[in-house]
Each structure stands twice: as structure tokens, then as C-alpha cells.
Design a protein around this motif. Sequence first.
Motif, PDB file in Angstrom:
ATOM      1  N   PRO A 121      -3.999  10.789  -7.014  1.00 34.61           N
ATOM      2  CA  PRO A 121      -3.987  10.734  -8.184  1.00 34.61           C
ATOM      3  C   PRO A 121      -4.747   9.602  -9.210  1.00 34.61           C
ATOM      4  O   PRO A 121      -4.063   9.084 -10.132  1.00 34.61           O
ATOM      5  N   HIS A 122      -5.884   9.123  -8.913  1.00 37.39           N
ATOM      6  CA  HIS A 122      -6.680   8.220  -9.429  1.00 37.39           C
ATOM      7  C   HIS A 122      -5.466   6.853  -9.441  1.00 37.39           C
ATOM      8  O   HIS A 122      -5.613   6.437 -10.325  1.00 37.39           O
ATOM      9  N   VAL A 123      -5.321   6.415  -8.250  1.00 40.58           N
ATOM     10  CA  VAL A 123      -4.284   5.332  -8.110  1.00 40.58           C
ATOM     11  C   VAL A 123      -4.830   4.349  -7.505  1.00 40.58           C
ATOM     12  O   VAL A 123      -4.356   3.124  -7.043  1.00 40.58           O
ATOM     13  N   ALA A 124      -6.313   4.470  -6.962  1.00 37.89           N
ATOM     14  CA  ALA A 124      -6.754   3.492  -5.996  1.00 37.89           C
ATOM     15  C   ALA A 124      -6.579   2.099  -6.475  1.00 37.89           C
ATOM     16  O   ALA A 124      -6.398   1.092  -5.965  1.00 37.89           O
ATOM     17  N   GLY A 125      -6.974   1.596  -7.904  1.00 38.66           N
ATOM     18  CA  GLY A 125      -6.930   0.422  -8.680  1.00 38.66           C
ATOM     19  C   GLY A 125      -5.591   0.097  -9.276  1.00 38.66           C
ATOM     20  O   GLY A 125      -5.432  -0.863  -9.862  1.00 38.66           O
ATOM     21  N   VAL A 126      -4.436   0.859  -8.948  1.00 38.52           N
ATOM     22  CA  VAL A 126      -3.060   0.597  -9.622  1.00 38.52           C
ATOM     23  C   VAL A 126      -2.099   0.141  -8.808  1.00 38.52           C
ATOM     24  O   VAL A 126      -0.855   0.701  -8.973  1.00 38.52           O
ATOM     25  N   THR A 127      -2.252  -0.442  -7.385  1.00 39.11           N
ATOM     26  CA  THR A 127      -1.278  -0.688  -6.767  1.00 39.11           C
ATOM     27  C   THR A 127      -0.630  -1.762  -7.499  1.00 39.11           C
ATOM     28  O   THR A 127      -0.935  -2.312  -8.690  1.00 39.11           O
ATOM     29  N   GLU A 128       0.876  -2.364  -7.463  1.00 36.54           N
ATOM     30  CA  GLU A 128       1.620  -3.163  -8.186  1.00 36.54           C
ATOM     31  C   GLU A 128       0.559  -4.394  -8.171  1.00 36.54           C
ATOM     32  O   GLU A 128       0.807  -5.077  -9.159  1.00 36.54           O
ATOM     33  N   ASP A 129       0.067  -4.745  -7.070  1.00 36.40           N
ATOM     34  CA  ASP A 129      -0.747  -6.046  -6.983  1.00 36.40           C
ATOM     35  C   ASP A 129      -1.715  -6.248  -8.204  1.00 36.40           C
ATOM     36  O   ASP A 129      -2.127  -6.969  -8.699  1.00 36.40           O
ATOM     37  N   ALA A 130      -2.606  -4.893  -7.606  1.00 36.96           N
ATOM     38  CA  ALA A 130      -3.736  -4.863  -8.778  1.00 36.96           C
ATOM     39  C   ALA A 130      -3.269  -4.728 -10.238  1.00 36.96           C
ATOM     40  O   ALA A 130      -4.084  -5.197 -11.135  1.00 36.96           O
ATOM     41  N   ARG A 131      -2.357  -3.893 -10.512  1.00 41.38           N
ATOM     42  CA  ARG A 131      -1.702  -3.841 -11.981  1.00 41.38           C
ATOM     43  C   ARG A 131      -1.454  -4.925 -12.420  1.00 41.38           C
ATOM     44  O   ARG A 131      -1.854  -5.426 -13.767  1.00 41.38           O
ATOM     45  N   ASN A 162      -9.112  -5.648  -9.612  1.00 33.46           N
ATOM     46  CA  ASN A 162      -8.548  -4.510  -8.915  1.00 33.46           C
ATOM     47  C   ASN A 162      -9.367  -4.149  -7.700  1.00 33.46           C
ATOM     48  O   ASN A 162      -9.107  -3.084  -7.240  1.00 33.46           O
ATOM     49  N   ALA A 163     -10.601  -4.729  -7.571  1.00 31.33           N
ATOM     50  CA  ALA A 163     -11.485  -4.384  -6.670  1.00 31.33           C
ATOM     51  C   ALA A 163     -10.895  -4.421  -5.309  1.00 31.33           C
ATOM     52  O   ALA A 163     -11.479  -3.420  -4.499  1.00 31.33           O
ATOM     53  N   HIS A 164     -10.134  -5.232  -4.771  1.00 28.18           N
ATOM     54  CA  HIS A 164      -9.620  -5.318  -3.598  1.00 28.18           C
ATOM     55  C   HIS A 164      -8.667  -3.837  -3.037  1.00 28.18           C
ATOM     56  O   HIS A 164      -8.902  -3.318  -1.974  1.00 28.18           O
ATOM     57  N   SER A 165      -8.027  -3.669  -4.187  1.00 27.59           N
ATOM     58  CA  SER A 165      -7.036  -2.515  -4.015  1.00 27.59           C
ATOM     59  C   SER A 165      -7.865  -1.351  -3.844  1.00 27.59           C
ATOM     60  O   SER A 165      -7.715  -0.263  -2.920  1.00 27.59           O
ATOM     61  N   VAL A 166      -9.135  -1.029  -4.552  1.00 25.45           N
ATOM     62  CA  VAL A 166      -9.791  -0.080  -4.618  1.00 25.45           C
ATOM     63  C   VAL A 166     -10.531   0.140  -3.405  1.00 25.45           C
ATOM     64  O   VAL A 166     -10.461   1.225  -2.668  1.00 25.45           O
ATOM     65  N   ALA A 167     -10.974  -1.163  -2.815  1.00 24.85           N
ATOM     66  CA  ALA A 167     -11.746  -0.971  -1.483  1.00 24.85           C
ATOM     67  C   ALA A 167     -10.901  -0.819  -0.415  1.00 24.85           C
ATOM     68  O   ALA A 167     -11.110   0.265   0.496  1.00 24.85           O
ATOM     69  N   GLU A 168      -9.528  -1.195  -0.273  1.00 28.84           N
ATOM     70  CA  GLU A 168      -8.563  -0.817   0.542  1.00 28.84           C
ATOM     71  C   GLU A 168      -8.263   0.899   0.423  1.00 28.84           C
ATOM     72  O   GLU A 168      -8.254   1.494   1.525  1.00 28.84           O
ATOM     73  N   HIS A 169      -8.349   1.284  -0.717  1.00 29.15           N
ATOM     74  CA  HIS A 169      -7.964   2.606  -0.930  1.00 29.15           C
ATOM     75  C   HIS A 169      -8.954   3.645  -0.110  1.00 29.15           C
ATOM     76  O   HIS A 169      -8.845   4.562   0.403  1.00 29.15           O
ATOM     77  N   ALA A 170     -10.319   3.197  -0.545  1.00 26.08           N
ATOM     78  CA  ALA A 170     -11.385   3.933   0.097  1.00 26.08           C
ATOM     79  C   ALA A 170     -11.224   3.952   1.642  1.00 26.08           C
ATOM     80  O   ALA A 170     -11.473   4.867   2.130  1.00 26.08           O
TER      81      ALA A 170
END
Length: 320
Positions: free
Chosen positions: A282-292, A102-110
Amino acid sequence: MTTTIVTVGGRMAAEGLAMLENAGVECISTEAYPRKSEVLELIERHQPAALVIRLVEMVDADMLAASRNLKIVAKHGVGTNDIDVAAAKVLGIPVIMATGANAHSVAEHALGLILALAKDFLRQDSHIRNGLWDKKLYAGRELRGQKIGLVGFGLIGQILARMAAPIGMQVSAYDPFAPDEAFADGVSRTTSLDALLGESDVVSLHCPLTDATRGLIGAREIALMKPTAYLVNTARGEVVDEPALIAALQGGRIAGAGLDSFAEEPPVKSPLWQLPNLILTPHVAGVTEDARRAVSIMTAGNVLAFLRGEQLAKNLHARV
């Protein structure tokens, strides 16, 4: 005999579940943040061979010892602060993580939090919703030419660096454990956290939660930051001293902050909620549907591989 896996804290994505079920595995899930008694009852009744950990306060020694068949614990994501790893080690049960999925999703969220802060989106949205149209109240600024300092330079930090550089940001990172070869494409290595805090226009946190990083950003560290700087945390909430951050934001000591994680989750009512210079998710950076989906597929694949005695994915860390 059927192999059973219990997912603690919510179901895996359909693709991961399908992998397990097609392999003949019985999959049982709790809701998010279940009570300990509920988890214990499920484990004791079904005696699973594996636990998959999603949204839970703590998987403790009692839960780990409740199944005589338990062979592995898999974190659905990264970070094991919600698992008693020491107890697992005593029991001889490996703890694995889906590192990188889920690294890319977290980086995008940041990056999204950084852009929202710099472009003053929260206040401008509020103004319009309240019937106020006044361009003189806009306080946005360009990120081009600004310095972003990354605390922790693993995969997430490296991806964010590659996103920030084309915008025109100057990127530096502090990570005493990152290899020198990670610092490429114009990213400079800062050997002092204090120096990075003092020179950065944006500080973005990407370090794991350890004894060394708990409370890493406190009153002293925030005081080193520029009054125009932003702090973004998509790592773990406990890395930041929340009372110190609240005081700094209330006093205008820094310009603003974006938080995706908190010291207590789900969080209780906090003075954070009242701060106009703070953006919260709410701690969702790494839980996009793609990352999940990616995390579930990696987790399912590696649990199956472990139970079959096969090799795990390269980017998955295991502890015994």
C-alpha cells in the motif's frame, strides 16, 4: 508571534517534530487523507507559515491561499503530483521536496518485490497455509543472469542497480535526462524504452509522474515485454495503464507484477485484488521507520532553514 506549521496527512516522525518544537514552532497535524474542509478549517484558523504534505489526495489552490502567512510548502518525500504547483507558483510560494531521504528504502522495496516474484513466495505461502505441500508446484527461478531494465535512473534507480549487480543481474536503464556519468559499474544505457522493455526479464519503474510519463506503460508497451517478464512499480501508479496491466496479467501476457502505488489512492476495489500473479503493497516503499525518520529530519531542517533565510540541503529541490 508563534510560527505555526500544519502537516497535511499525518504526523511527522518524532525526530522531525522535536527539531521544529525545539525551535519554538507550533506543529499541528491532520490524519491521513483528510477531507478538504478539515484542512481548510485548520489552515484558516492557525494561519501557518508552512505546510508539510504527507498523505493527501490534493493540496489545491484553495488550501494554498487560505493562510496569508504561508511562505513555503514542503513535501514529506518526493513527487508533487498531490500539490497544485501551478497555483503555488502564481501565489509565489516555493514547493520543496526531501529528495533522496527515502531512496534506499524504496530501492530495497523494489528488490523485495522482484525477489518475491522470482521466488514464487506468494503462491508457496498460500499453498502451505491451505495444507498443500507439493514441491512440484514451485515455479521459482534464479535472478542470476537475468536482465533488469530500469525506467528512470535517478538516485533510487542507481541504488537498485548497485543491489542487483552483485546478485548477477545484468543492469540497463532508460532515462533521457540522466547524465552519462551516472552509468557506471557495468550499467548500460538504453536509448529506447521499447528496446529496454523487449530485452528485460524484470522492468522496474523509477520515473517521476509528469505529463510525459502518465500512462507511459500501456498495452503497446506491455506487449513488447517477454511473456516471462515481471513489471515492478514503486514510482507513481499513474505511470502504468492499470486496465492494460490487468488484461495482460489475466491473459498471461507477462508473468507477474509487483505494485506499491496505484492510480487512485486509497484504491477502490479493483480486479487487481483477484490476480494470483500480482503482489501488492500500500504505497509504503518509502515509509519504513528509518526512511520516515530521515525524511522528517530533512523536511524539518529545510523548512526551518527557509524560514530563517538560510541555505537548504543540496539534495532538496525547490520550485517557485
